[in-house]
Each structure stands twice: as structure tokens, then as C-alpha cells.
Design a protein around this motif. Structure first.
Motif, short mmCIF file in Angstrom:
data_model
loop_
_atom_site.label_atom_id
_atom_site.label_comp_id
_atom_site.label_asym_id
_atom_site.label_seq_id
_atom_site.Cartn_x
_atom_site.Cartn_y
_atom_site.Cartn_z
N GLU A 1 20.32 -12.08 20.42
CA GLU A 1 21.31 -13.09 20.05
C GLU A 1 22.47 -13.10 21.05
OE1 GLU A 1 21.28 -15.27 17.52
OE2 GLU A 1 19.30 -14.58 16.86
N PRO A 2 23.09 -14.27 21.28
CA PRO A 2 24.26 -14.31 22.18
C PRO A 2 25.42 -13.49 21.61
CG PRO A 2 23.99 -16.40 21.04
CD PRO A 2 22.76 -15.60 20.75
N ASP B 1 36.67 -12.50 18.79
CA ASP B 1 36.20 -13.85 18.47
C ASP B 1 35.16 -13.85 17.35
OD1 ASP B 1 37.82 -14.95 20.39
OD2 ASP B 1 36.26 -15.16 21.90
N GLU C 1 21.76 -15.72 7.74
CA GLU C 1 22.45 -14.62 8.40
C GLU C 1 21.61 -13.35 8.36
OE1 GLU C 1 26.51 -14.01 7.32
OE2 GLU C 1 26.89 -16.15 7.05
N ARG D 1 31.85 -15.15 13.22
CA ARG D 1 31.59 -16.37 13.97
C ARG D 1 30.55 -16.08 15.05
NH1 ARG D 1 36.27 -16.95 15.79
NH2 ARG D 1 37.12 -18.34 14.19
N ALA D 2 29.39 -16.70 14.92
CA ALA D 2 28.33 -16.47 15.90
C ALA D 2 28.66 -17.17 17.21
CB ALA D 2 26.99 -16.98 15.37
N ALA D 3 28.36 -16.52 18.31
CA ALA D 3 28.57 -17.13 19.61
C ALA D 3 27.58 -18.27 19.81
CB ALA D 3 28.40 -16.09 20.72
N ALA D 4 28.04 -19.37 20.34
CA ALA D 4 27.17 -20.52 20.56
C ALA D 4 26.26 -20.28 21.76
CB ALA D 4 28.00 -21.78 20.78
N ALA D 5 26.71 -19.51 22.71
CA ALA D 5 25.93 -19.23 23.92
C ALA D 5 26.44 -17.93 24.51
CB ALA D 5 26.08 -20.36 24.93
N HIS E 1 18.99 -13.47 11.01
CA HIS E 1 19.51 -13.18 12.35
C HIS E 1 19.58 -11.68 12.62
CE1 HIS E 1 20.37 -17.06 14.04
NE2 HIS E 1 21.05 -17.45 12.97
#
Length: 254
Positions: free
Chosen positions: A73-74, A80, A63, A12-16, A66
Motif C-alpha cells: 500500500e502507498p 498525515d 479497511e 487517512r490513506a495515502a492516495a499515491a 487493506h
């Protein structure tokens, strides 16, 4: 107690949030090695055959892209970022505060990119498996093995190691077999024991959670781990040898 987990394929990529920082990760002695893998991954991910090198389908092109910008990246805590069957069964966010603290103190995730990270270490989402051979480095399980021996060996010293990793990730670090128990899960179908990947991952996550929430203290020996597992499952302990870890076999009804 030290619980070794594999990462999840999906993340799950961090949104910020701020990018990861090398000095903020556990096992800081691995910083130079992590930088080498990060650079090799970025280069491989920029190539025309990136999906072949990384062993993923074209549907994961975003992906893979990225992977080229992970330094910017955040980031978010590992608990998480890692998702999937095992982590859903562990259910970190459903734990009480004291149990979450125990999880952060007890869990280490062995990673193809980072070598190993603590459960609260802040990392970005990435796409890389330990089975991948990166150009210039080779197969990552073999590349990491001599580099993880000292830091993870020191972390494991004096603790019972509950090894919930898959074989791919277990190849990167072998703890002291006398104090290590690998966790195997079988399902009985037609009177025959079979390994079913989904149920194995789920049950390993459930076992990790059980060890974090149960009363009576952490298991300190293979026998105490067996007793803890038998509180919820049919389980048996296969003694190890001088070279192989003990094996906890959890048997699920079909």
C-alpha cells in the motif's frame, strides 16, 4: 522534550506513493518485531472472523481487507496518516516551518502495528488497536511492552516526557516516572469533575500544539510543564512517586 501520542482510530490513506520501508522507520531495532505483527495482522484480517478478532464492525470491511496488503500500500508521513480529534487540534499543517521541525523531532506515536514511529515516518493506513489480541502474539500492549522498553527508554533518556496517550497505549511502554508527566483532562459539570473523552483528546492535541509554538523554550521539568499549561488553562500538578508518573490535570469549565 518528548511528546508521546496515541494513534488515531481513523486514518487517512495515502492516495499515491511508495510503500513503507522498514529501514525508513524510526527505531530500526524493531524491524523484526514489526514484521511479525504485520504478518499476524494480515493472517487475522483474512479470516472469516476478522472483524471479531480486530474488534471492529462489518462496516469497516474495506479497511480490514487493506490490512492484508500493507506491504504494497502507498505510504505517507505519520502526521498525515493519523487523523481525528487530537491530531486536528494539534494542527501540524498550520504550524510554521520551524514549529513543524520541532514537532517531527519531539513527537513519537506509540502504535499497535509499528510499536512506535516518528512523526515523519512514512506508513500506510491500517486498522489495528493496541487492545487487540492477535493469534500467535496475544494482547498487543503486553506483547510490545518488553520490546519497546529499550528503544523508547533510550529515546526518552534525559528528556521530560509529556505523555498524552490513552491508558490502552500507555500500557505498552512506561517511561521513567521521575521525568514523565501524564496528561489528564477534566470538565467541570455541576461542580463535579468528569472525564469526557472528546474534550480530553482535543485538549491533549491543543497542549501538544501549545508546547510546539510557545516562546521561552521547551519545558524541562514537571514544574515548567505546569507553568506552560497554565498559560492557557486552569491546571494542577500531582507529584508522582517512585513508581508512578507525575500527573498534569487540566480542568475545563463546563
Amino acid at each position: 522534550m518528548l511528546i508521546l501520542l496515541p494513534p488515531s482510530e481513523g486514518k487517512r490513506a495515502a492516495a499515491a506513493g511508495e510503500p513503507f520501508e522498514y529501514h525508513g522507520l524510526s527505531f530500526p531495532d524493531l524491524a523484526a518485531d514489526r514484521s511479525l505483527v504485520l504478518a499476524a495482522l494480515a493472517e487475522a484480517s483474512a479470516g472469516p472472523d476478522a472483524h471479531v478478532v480486530l474488534g471492529v464492525g462489518q462496516s469497516l470491511a474495506a479497511e480490514v481487507a487493506h490490512n492484508r496488503t500493507l506491504r504494497a500500500e502507498p505510504s505517507a508521513p505519520a502526521h498525515d496518516v493519523y487523523t481525528g480529534v487530537l491530531y486536528e487540534a494539534l494542527g501540524y499543517h498550520g504550524l510554521a516551518a520551524a514549529q513543524q521541525q520541532r514537532a517531527r523531532a519531539s513527537i513519537v506515536v506509540v502504535s499497535a502495528l509499528w510499536g512506535a514511529v516518528g512523526f515523519a515516518d512514512r506508513i500506510p493506513a491500517y486498522r489495528l488497536s493496541m487492545s487487540v489480541a492477535l493469534p500467535g502474539l496475544g494482547k498487543l500492549a503486553s506483547w510490545w511492552k518488553p520490546r519497546l522498553a529499550a528503544p523508547l527508554g533510550e529515546r526518552a533518556a534525559g528528556h521530560l516526557v509529556v505523555d498524552c496517550r490513552s491508558s490502552t497505549y500507555a500500557a505498552a511502554f512506561a517511561p521513567d516516572p521521575a521525568r514523565t508527566v501524564s496528561v489528564n483532562v477534566f470538565q467541570v459539570r455541576g461542580g463535579v469533575r468528569k472525564v469526557v473523552s472528546h474534550f480530553a483528546k482535543h485538549t491533549r492535541g491543543e497542549l501538544a500544539r501549545h508546547l510546539l509554538v510557545r516562546g521561552g523554550g521547551e519545558p524541562g521539568t514537571p514544574g515548567e510543564l505546569l507553568a506552560a499549561a497554565q498559560e492557557k488553562w486552569t491546571a494542577e500538578l500531582v507529584p508522582g512517586t517512585a513508581r508512578t508518573a507525575h500527573r498534569l490535570n487540566i480542568v475545563l469549565d463546563g
